[in-house]
Design a protein around this motif. Structure first.
Motif, PDB file in Angstrom:
ATOM      1  N   HIS A  68      29.536  -5.478 167.228  1.00 22.65           N
ATOM      2  CA  HIS A  68      30.931  -5.878 167.013  1.00 22.65           C
ATOM      3  C   HIS A  68      31.802  -5.522 168.219  1.00 22.65           C
ATOM      4  O   HIS A  68      32.685  -6.309 168.601  1.00 22.65           O
ATOM      5  CB  HIS A  68      31.483  -5.261 165.725  1.00 22.65           C
ATOM      6  CG  HIS A  68      30.897  -5.868 164.496  1.00 22.65           C
ATOM      7  ND1 HIS A  68      31.159  -7.156 164.094  1.00 22.65           N
ATOM      8  CD2 HIS A  68      30.032  -5.374 163.586  1.00 22.65           C
ATOM      9  CE1 HIS A  68      30.489  -7.432 163.000  1.00 22.65           C
ATOM     10  NE2 HIS A  68      29.788  -6.363 162.667  1.00 22.65           N
ATOM     11  N   SER A  69      31.555  -4.389 168.808  1.00 28.16           N
ATOM     12  CA  SER A  69      32.314  -3.994 169.996  1.00 28.16           C
ATOM     13  C   SER A  69      32.001  -4.903 171.173  1.00 28.16           C
ATOM     14  O   SER A  69      32.906  -5.349 171.894  1.00 28.16           O
ATOM     15  CB  SER A  69      32.008  -2.535 170.356  1.00 28.16           C
ATOM     16  OG  SER A  69      32.417  -1.681 169.309  1.00 28.16           O
ATOM     17  N   ALA A  70      30.715  -5.182 171.379  1.00 26.63           N
ATOM     18  CA  ALA A  70      30.301  -6.076 172.464  1.00 26.63           C
ATOM     19  C   ALA A  70      30.846  -7.481 172.247  1.00 26.63           C
ATOM     20  O   ALA A  70      31.275  -8.150 173.197  1.00 26.63           O
ATOM     21  CB  ALA A  70      28.776  -6.094 172.565  1.00 26.63           C
ATOM     22  N   ALA A  74      33.093  -9.739 174.768  1.00 19.66           N
ATOM     23  CA  ALA A  74      32.699 -11.088 175.201  1.00 19.66           C
ATOM     24  C   ALA A  74      33.791 -12.104 174.872  1.00 19.66           C
ATOM     25  O   ALA A  74      34.071 -13.006 175.684  1.00 19.66           O
ATOM     26  CB  ALA A  74      31.378 -11.487 174.551  1.00 19.66           C
ATOM     27  N   ASN A  75      34.401 -11.973 173.718  1.00 22.39           N
ATOM     28  CA  ASN A  75      35.507 -12.877 173.362  1.00 22.39           C
ATOM     29  C   ASN A  75      36.686 -12.682 174.298  1.00 22.39           C
ATOM     30  O   ASN A  75      37.339 -13.648 174.702  1.00 22.39           O
ATOM     31  CB  ASN A  75      35.934 -12.673 171.912  1.00 22.39           C
ATOM     32  CG  ASN A  75      35.131 -13.511 170.954  1.00 22.39           C
ATOM     33  OD1 ASN A  75      34.755 -14.624 171.257  1.00 22.39           O
ATOM     34  ND2 ASN A  75      34.861 -12.965 169.788  1.00 22.39           N
ATOM     35  N   ALA A  81      42.830 -13.444 173.681  1.00 27.17           N
ATOM     36  CA  ALA A  81      43.722 -12.288 173.806  1.00 27.17           C
ATOM     37  C   ALA A  81      43.736 -11.408 172.565  1.00 27.17           C
ATOM     38  O   ALA A  81      44.119 -10.245 172.627  1.00 27.17           O
ATOM     39  CB  ALA A  81      45.143 -12.759 174.116  1.00 27.17           C
ATOM     40  N   SER A  82      43.295 -11.922 171.438  1.00 21.19           N
ATOM     41  CA  SER A  82      43.344 -11.135 170.199  1.00 21.19           C
ATOM     42  C   SER A  82      42.204 -10.127 170.103  1.00 21.19           C
ATOM     43  O   SER A  82      42.146  -9.353 169.149  1.00 21.19           O
ATOM     44  CB  SER A  82      43.315 -12.069 168.984  1.00 21.19           C
ATOM     45  OG  SER A  82      42.053 -12.702 168.884  1.00 21.19           O
ATOM     46  N   THR A  83      41.301 -10.106 171.069  1.00 18.05           N
ATOM     47  CA  THR A  83      40.142  -9.212 170.990  1.00 18.05           C
ATOM     48  C   THR A  83      40.087  -8.226 172.157  1.00 18.05           C
ATOM     49  O   THR A  83      39.022  -7.956 172.696  1.00 18.05           O
ATOM     50  CB  THR A  83      38.828 -10.009 170.944  1.00 18.05           C
ATOM     51  OG1 THR A  83      38.733 -10.797 172.133  1.00 18.05           O
ATOM     52  CG2 THR A  83      38.737 -10.879 169.720  1.00 18.05           C
ATOM     53  N   ALA A  87      42.095  -2.090 173.019  1.00 17.43           N
ATOM     54  CA  ALA A  87      42.974  -1.888 171.871  1.00 17.43           C
ATOM     55  C   ALA A  87      42.194  -1.454 170.636  1.00 17.43           C
ATOM     56  O   ALA A  87      42.727  -0.742 169.772  1.00 17.43           O
ATOM     57  CB  ALA A  87      43.750  -3.158 171.569  1.00 17.43           C
ATOM     58  N   GLY A  88      40.946  -1.841 170.548  1.00 19.61           N
ATOM     59  CA  GLY A  88      40.121  -1.454 169.402  1.00 19.61           C
ATOM     60  C   GLY A  88      39.868   0.040 169.289  1.00 19.61           C
ATOM     61  O   GLY A  88      39.435   0.516 168.242  1.00 19.61           O
ATOM     62  N   TRP A  89      40.146   0.777 170.340  1.00 21.99           N
ATOM     63  CA  TRP A  89      39.912   2.221 170.340  1.00 21.99           C
ATOM     64  C   TRP A  89      41.189   3.022 170.114  1.00 21.99           C
ATOM     65  O   TRP A  89      41.159   4.244 170.141  1.00 21.99           O
ATOM     66  CB  TRP A  89      39.221   2.635 171.647  1.00 21.99           C
ATOM     67  CG  TRP A  89      37.902   1.979 171.781  1.00 21.99           C
ATOM     68  CD1 TRP A  89      37.579   0.945 172.602  1.00 21.99           C
ATOM     69  CD2 TRP A  89      36.728   2.249 171.000  1.00 21.99           C
ATOM     70  NE1 TRP A  89      36.276   0.559 172.392  1.00 21.99           N
ATOM     71  CE2 TRP A  89      35.721   1.353 171.432  1.00 21.99           C
ATOM     72  CE3 TRP A  89      36.432   3.176 170.014  1.00 21.99           C
ATOM     73  CZ2 TRP A  89      34.441   1.350 170.874  1.00 21.99           C
ATOM     74  CZ3 TRP A  89      35.151   3.164 169.462  1.00 21.99           C
ATOM     75  CH2 TRP A  89      34.184   2.263 169.899  1.00 21.99           C
ATOM     76  N   ASP A  90      42.296   2.344 169.846  1.00 24.39           N
ATOM     77  CA  ASP A  90      43.546   3.053 169.556  1.00 24.39           C
ATOM     78  C   ASP A  90      43.354   4.014 168.410  1.00 24.39           C
ATOM     79  O   ASP A  90      42.756   3.667 167.387  1.00 24.39           O
ATOM     80  CB  ASP A  90      44.676   2.067 169.217  1.00 24.39           C
ATOM     81  CG  ASP A  90      45.167   1.297 170.414  1.00 24.39           C
ATOM     82  OD1 ASP A  90      44.849   1.697 171.556  1.00 24.39           O
ATOM     83  OD2 ASP A  90      45.863   0.284 170.224  1.00 24.39           O
TER      84      ASP A  90
END
Length: 93
Positions: A68-70, A74-75, A81-83, A87-90
């Motif tokens: 999921h992180s990878a 890639a996206n 811009a939504s991925t 930001a996922g590590w906030d």
């Protein structure tokens, strides 16, 4: 596609997050956050596509968390811009 400068900035930001003393290397659920960041860096450095990430998951190179992180990285490379992979590590550093 992102520029080399944008990609390098994200790589540096991800590495800085992983190096932060307060970074939770393992999630509450036992997922390896450090390996997930390493997977994102690998995607960014290799300029991997979503298809590449899917192939890596299919052959067992990634855990679900890494996948999921990878996938997010890639996206982001493909200008979604939504991925934003950083930001996922906030809240985890």
């Amino acid at each position: 596609m992102r520029t080399d400068e944008q990609i390098q900035t994200k790589i540096e930001e991800l590495k800085a997050i992983a190096a932060t003393p307060s970074f939770r290397k393992v999630s509450f659920f036992g997922d390896d956050n450090e390996a997930a960041i390493e997977a994102q860096v690998e995607v960014l450095e290799g300029r991997l596509t979503v298809d590449d990430v899917d192939e890596r998951e299919e052959i067992g190179d990634f855990t679900e968390h890494q996948y999921h992180s990878a996938y997010d990285a890639a996206n982001w490379l493909a200008d979604d811009a939504s991925t934003d992979p950083v930001a996922g590590w906030d809240g985890l550093h």
